[in-house]
Design a protein around this motif. Structure first.
Motif, short mmCIF file in Angstrom:
data_model
loop_
_atom_site.label_atom_id
_atom_site.label_comp_id
_atom_site.label_asym_id
_atom_site.label_seq_id
_atom_site.Cartn_x
_atom_site.Cartn_y
_atom_site.Cartn_z
N ILE A 7 0.85 -1.19 0.00
CA ILE A 7 0.00 0.00 0.00
C ILE A 7 0.89 1.24 0.00
CG2 ILE A 7 -1.73 1.29 1.33
CD1 ILE A 7 -2.80 -1.28 0.07
N LEU A 8 0.62 2.16 -0.91
CA LEU A 8 1.40 3.39 -1.00
C LEU A 8 0.92 4.44 0.00
CD1 LEU A 8 1.60 3.78 -4.88
CD2 LEU A 8 3.32 2.86 -3.32
N MET A 9 -0.40 4.52 0.20
CA MET A 9 -0.94 5.56 1.04
C MET A 9 -2.30 5.14 1.57
SD MET A 9 -1.31 9.59 0.07
CE MET A 9 0.39 9.62 -0.46
N LYS A 10 -2.60 5.58 2.80
CA LYS A 10 -3.91 5.33 3.41
C LYS A 10 -4.65 6.65 3.50
CE LYS A 10 -6.20 3.50 7.47
NZ LYS A 10 -6.03 2.89 8.80
N ILE A 11 -5.85 6.69 2.87
CA ILE A 11 -6.67 7.89 2.85
C ILE A 11 -7.99 7.60 3.57
CG2 ILE A 11 -7.91 9.54 1.40
CD1 ILE A 11 -5.76 9.00 -0.74
N THR A 12 -8.33 8.45 4.54
CA THR A 12 -9.58 8.30 5.27
C THR A 12 -10.46 9.50 4.97
OG1 THR A 12 -8.51 7.06 7.03
CG2 THR A 12 -10.60 8.11 7.58
N VAL A 13 -11.73 9.21 4.67
CA VAL A 13 -12.70 10.26 4.38
C VAL A 13 -13.76 10.24 5.47
CG1 VAL A 13 -14.40 11.14 2.74
CG2 VAL A 13 -12.30 10.08 1.90
N ALA A 14 -13.82 11.31 6.27
CA ALA A 14 -14.88 11.46 7.26
C ALA A 14 -16.10 12.02 6.55
CB ALA A 14 -14.43 12.41 8.38
N THR A 34 -10.12 4.50 -8.17
CA THR A 34 -9.51 3.75 -9.25
C THR A 34 -7.98 3.71 -9.15
OG1 THR A 34 -9.52 5.72 -10.65
CG2 THR A 34 -11.42 4.25 -10.81
N THR A 35 -7.43 4.39 -8.15
CA THR A 35 -5.98 4.44 -8.00
C THR A 35 -5.50 3.15 -7.35
OG1 THR A 35 -6.14 6.82 -7.68
CG2 THR A 35 -4.07 5.77 -7.06
N PRO A 36 -4.59 2.42 -7.98
CA PRO A 36 -4.10 1.16 -7.40
C PRO A 36 -3.19 1.40 -6.19
CG PRO A 36 -2.93 1.65 -9.43
CD PRO A 36 -3.98 2.71 -9.28
N ASN A 37 -3.08 0.39 -5.36
CA ASN A 37 -2.18 0.37 -4.19
C ASN A 37 -2.51 1.45 -3.17
OD1 ASN A 37 -0.80 -1.81 -5.32
ND2 ASN A 37 0.57 -0.45 -6.42
N MET A 38 -3.76 1.86 -3.12
CA MET A 38 -4.19 2.83 -2.12
C MET A 38 -5.18 2.15 -1.19
SD MET A 38 -2.59 5.61 -2.97
CE MET A 38 -3.35 7.18 -2.70
N ASN A 39 -5.21 2.59 0.06
CA ASN A 39 -6.15 2.06 1.04
C ASN A 39 -7.13 3.18 1.36
OD1 ASN A 39 -7.10 1.80 3.91
ND2 ASN A 39 -6.13 -0.18 3.65
N TYR A 40 -8.41 2.96 1.06
CA TYR A 40 -9.44 3.97 1.28
C TYR A 40 -10.37 3.52 2.40
CZ TYR A 40 -7.88 5.58 -3.25
OH TYR A 40 -7.11 6.02 -4.29
N THR A 41 -10.60 4.43 3.35
CA THR A 41 -11.49 4.17 4.46
C THR A 41 -12.48 5.33 4.57
OG1 THR A 41 -9.73 3.01 5.63
CG2 THR A 41 -11.60 3.73 6.94
N GLU A 78 -5.50 8.57 13.10
CA GLU A 78 -4.09 8.64 13.49
C GLU A 78 -3.18 7.84 12.56
OE1 GLU A 78 -3.90 7.36 17.56
OE2 GLU A 78 -4.94 9.15 18.29
N THR A 79 -3.70 6.77 11.98
CA THR A 79 -2.86 5.91 11.12
C THR A 79 -2.99 6.24 9.64
OG1 THR A 79 -4.58 4.21 11.05
CG2 THR A 79 -2.91 4.01 12.79
N SER A 80 -3.71 7.30 9.32
CA SER A 80 -3.91 7.69 7.92
C SER A 80 -2.83 8.67 7.46
CB SER A 80 -5.28 8.34 7.74
OG SER A 80 -6.29 7.41 8.01
N ASP A 81 -2.49 8.56 6.19
CA ASP A 81 -1.56 9.53 5.59
C ASP A 81 -2.29 10.83 5.26
OD1 ASP A 81 0.86 7.86 5.39
OD2 ASP A 81 -0.40 6.66 4.07
N TRP A 82 -3.53 10.69 4.81
CA TRP A 82 -4.36 11.84 4.47
C TRP A 82 -5.74 11.65 5.08
CZ3 TRP A 82 -3.01 16.28 1.97
CH2 TRP A 82 -1.77 16.27 1.33
N VAL A 83 -6.32 12.74 5.58
CA VAL A 83 -7.70 12.72 6.08
C VAL A 83 -8.46 13.82 5.35
CG1 VAL A 83 -9.21 12.99 8.08
CG2 VAL A 83 -6.98 11.85 8.33
N ILE A 84 -9.58 13.45 4.77
CA ILE A 84 -10.44 14.41 4.09
C ILE A 84 -11.73 14.50 4.90
CG2 ILE A 84 -11.67 14.95 1.96
CD1 ILE A 84 -9.56 13.13 0.53
#
Length: 74
Positions: free
Chosen positions: A3-10, A26-33, A65-71
């Motif tokens: 996984i390259l990056m973990k993105i969380t969307v509140a 559609t972006t590969p190797n990403m973790n979306y929550t 806390e464990t996300s690279d980006w939070v939206i």
């Protein structure tokens, strides 16, 4: 590959949150929550949904806390 990056969307089940996740999904190797108050009725493949009460449940804090980006779409 990993996984390259973990993105969380509140607010990930709202109109804006779903649009963002759909665009990014559609972006590969990403973790979306998606952190949401409501269960995902129309879930997007590849997105992990966490339905929590933001006031009563603190489990969402670990996701942030464990996300690279939070939206924040709340």
């Amino acid at each position: 590959e990993g996984i390259l990056m973990k993105i969380t969307v509140a607010g990930g089940t709202g109109l804006v949150g779903q649009s963002i996740l759909h665009s990014l999904g559609t972006t590969p190797n990403m973790n979306y929550t998606a952190v949401t108050n409501w269960p995902a009725a129309n879930s997007i493949p590849g997105v992990t949904y966490h339905a929590v009460n933001l006031l009563a449940d603190t489990s969402w804090q670990q996701l942030i806390e464990t996300s690279d980006w939070v939206i924040d779409c709340v």
